[in-house]
Design a protein around this motif. Sequence first.
Motif, mmCIF file in Angstrom:
data_model
loop_
_atom_site.group_PDB
_atom_site.id
_atom_site.type_symbol
_atom_site.label_atom_id
_atom_site.label_comp_id
_atom_site.label_asym_id
_atom_site.label_seq_id
_atom_site.Cartn_x
_atom_site.Cartn_y
_atom_site.Cartn_z
ATOM 1 N N VAL A 142 0.870 -1.183 0.000
ATOM 2 C CA VAL A 142 0.000 0.000 0.000
ATOM 3 C C VAL A 142 0.901 1.226 0.000
ATOM 4 O O VAL A 142 1.630 1.474 0.966
ATOM 5 C CB VAL A 142 -0.940 0.002 1.226
ATOM 6 N N LEU A 143 0.862 1.978 -1.088
ATOM 7 C CA LEU A 143 1.774 3.097 -1.285
ATOM 8 C C LEU A 143 1.023 4.419 -1.228
ATOM 9 O O LEU A 143 -0.067 4.551 -1.784
ATOM 10 C CB LEU A 143 2.459 2.984 -2.655
ATOM 11 N N ARG A 144 1.605 5.403 -0.540
ATOM 12 C CA ARG A 144 1.026 6.745 -0.548
ATOM 13 C C ARG A 144 1.223 7.359 -1.934
ATOM 14 O O ARG A 144 2.302 7.254 -2.527
ATOM 15 C CB ARG A 144 1.694 7.631 0.500
ATOM 16 N N LEU A 145 0.184 7.993 -2.467
ATOM 17 C CA LEU A 145 0.294 8.616 -3.784
ATOM 18 C C LEU A 145 1.434 9.628 -3.820
ATOM 19 O O LEU A 145 2.141 9.745 -4.826
ATOM 20 C CB LEU A 145 -1.017 9.314 -4.163
ATOM 21 N N ALA A 146 1.624 10.356 -2.719
ATOM 22 C CA ALA A 146 2.663 11.380 -2.683
ATOM 23 C C ALA A 146 4.057 10.785 -2.843
ATOM 24 O O ALA A 146 4.984 11.492 -3.240
ATOM 25 C CB ALA A 146 2.578 12.166 -1.375
ATOM 26 N N ASP A 147 4.220 9.478 -2.551
ATOM 27 C CA ASP A 147 5.535 8.837 -2.626
ATOM 28 C C ASP A 147 5.802 8.214 -3.990
ATOM 29 O O ASP A 147 6.907 7.734 -4.244
ATOM 30 C CB ASP A 147 5.659 7.761 -1.552
ATOM 31 N N ILE A 148 4.806 8.192 -4.872
ATOM 32 C CA ILE A 148 4.962 7.569 -6.190
ATOM 33 C C ILE A 148 5.452 8.608 -7.185
ATOM 34 O O ILE A 148 4.829 9.652 -7.371
ATOM 35 C CB ILE A 148 3.636 6.963 -6.667
ATOM 36 N N ALA A 149 6.583 8.335 -7.837
ATOM 37 C CA ALA A 149 7.124 9.248 -8.845
ATOM 38 C C ALA A 149 6.546 8.960 -10.226
ATOM 39 O O ALA A 149 6.199 9.881 -10.966
ATOM 40 C CB ALA A 149 8.648 9.152 -8.888
ATOM 41 N N CYS A 150 6.464 7.689 -10.592
ATOM 42 C CA CYS A 150 5.872 7.328 -11.882
ATOM 43 C C CYS A 150 5.490 5.861 -11.880
ATOM 44 O O CYS A 150 5.901 5.092 -11.003
ATOM 45 C CB CYS A 150 6.819 7.643 -13.044
ATOM 46 N N CYS A 151 4.698 5.485 -12.874
ATOM 47 C CA CYS A 151 4.271 4.101 -13.044
ATOM 48 C C CYS A 151 4.447 3.759 -14.518
ATOM 49 O O CYS A 151 4.032 4.525 -15.396
ATOM 50 C CB CYS A 151 2.815 3.947 -12.608
ATOM 51 N N GLU A 152 5.069 2.606 -14.795
ATOM 52 C CA GLU A 152 5.457 2.245 -16.157
ATOM 53 C C GLU A 152 4.893 0.873 -16.523
ATOM 54 O O GLU A 152 4.992 -0.080 -15.737
ATOM 55 C CB GLU A 152 6.980 2.241 -16.248
ATOM 56 N N TYR A 153 4.302 0.766 -17.694
ATOM 57 C CA TYR A 153 3.766 -0.509 -18.174
ATOM 58 C C TYR A 153 4.893 -1.374 -18.721
ATOM 59 O O TYR A 153 5.700 -0.922 -19.541
ATOM 60 C CB TYR A 153 2.723 -0.271 -19.264
ATOM 61 N N GLN A 154 4.949 -2.645 -18.282
ATOM 62 C CA GLN A 154 5.975 -3.580 -18.739
ATOM 63 C C GLN A 154 5.379 -4.973 -18.891
ATOM 64 O O GLN A 154 5.256 -5.706 -17.917
ATOM 65 C CB GLN A 154 7.157 -3.631 -17.754
ATOM 66 N N ASP A 155 4.972 -5.300 -20.110
ATOM 67 C CA ASP A 155 4.505 -6.654 -20.417
ATOM 68 C C ASP A 155 3.450 -7.150 -19.428
ATOM 69 O O ASP A 155 3.629 -8.162 -18.747
ATOM 70 C CB ASP A 155 5.704 -7.615 -20.456
ATOM 71 N N HIS A 156 2.343 -6.424 -19.351
ATOM 72 C CA HIS A 156 1.202 -6.751 -18.492
ATOM 73 C C HIS A 156 1.503 -6.655 -16.992
ATOM 74 O O HIS A 156 0.801 -7.244 -16.172
ATOM 75 C CB HIS A 156 0.631 -8.145 -18.815
#
Length: 242
Positions: A142-156
């Motif tokens: 469970v990650l705080r949104l403020a701590d997420i820099a980016c999200c990357e799609y990688q083969d599903h």
Amino acid sequence: MIRIAICDDVPDELQHLSSLTRRYLGEHELDAEVCTFAHPDALLDALATKSFHLYLLDIVMPMVSGLELGQEIRRVDREAQIVYTTTEPQFALRAYAAQPLAYLVKPIAEAPLFEALALAVAKADVHDDRTFRVKSGDGLRVLRLADIACCEYQDHTAAVTLRDGDRIVSRTFRESFAEHCAPLLEDRRFVQCHAAYVVNLRHVERFSRDSFSLRHGKLVPIAEKRYAAVRDAYLDDLAGRP
């Protein structure tokens, strides 16, 4: 809970500021975490994994001045409140490069500090504990949104990069990447800048026509067809920051 960092290299001053701050919090029955730092390097190290709503910073400190420390905080966090404390009032104009909430001259008296703390508490988004759940091979995170820099799609799967550079890779999923990232995209800090990337605009250090540069050096591409919308979102976010 409001998180407060106090940094002063003089032990008596650090204790005095901490005592007054805790007195204010107690009188107003505020749930808070107060962390004290006797050297700016210790606070800089803490910033790699921790964020604060409010920073109380002495200006005249060894190695790294409070002015430099404030600018570094602004580099990683544009929303935090900064209050400078100093015996040297001539630094006031230079201090405003970090957009401080207040500038207090020592010896710090209760009334002006309490006034600054009241304003900081009013401005701080202490309820920003929105989260994003990632089912990884190690279990549910469970990650705080403020701590997420980016999200990357990688083969599903989705590789989530955190503010400290750590990466968490999800299990495979069947829905589209946009559907998977819907909880992020509901927050105005996030924008899908590419078919395979969602970025947190608060962690962007540089913006160009074809990419974002994040604070840990990671480059996130911007699709040409998305550029106009991404640019507008980035500028709107900048305009809405403190």
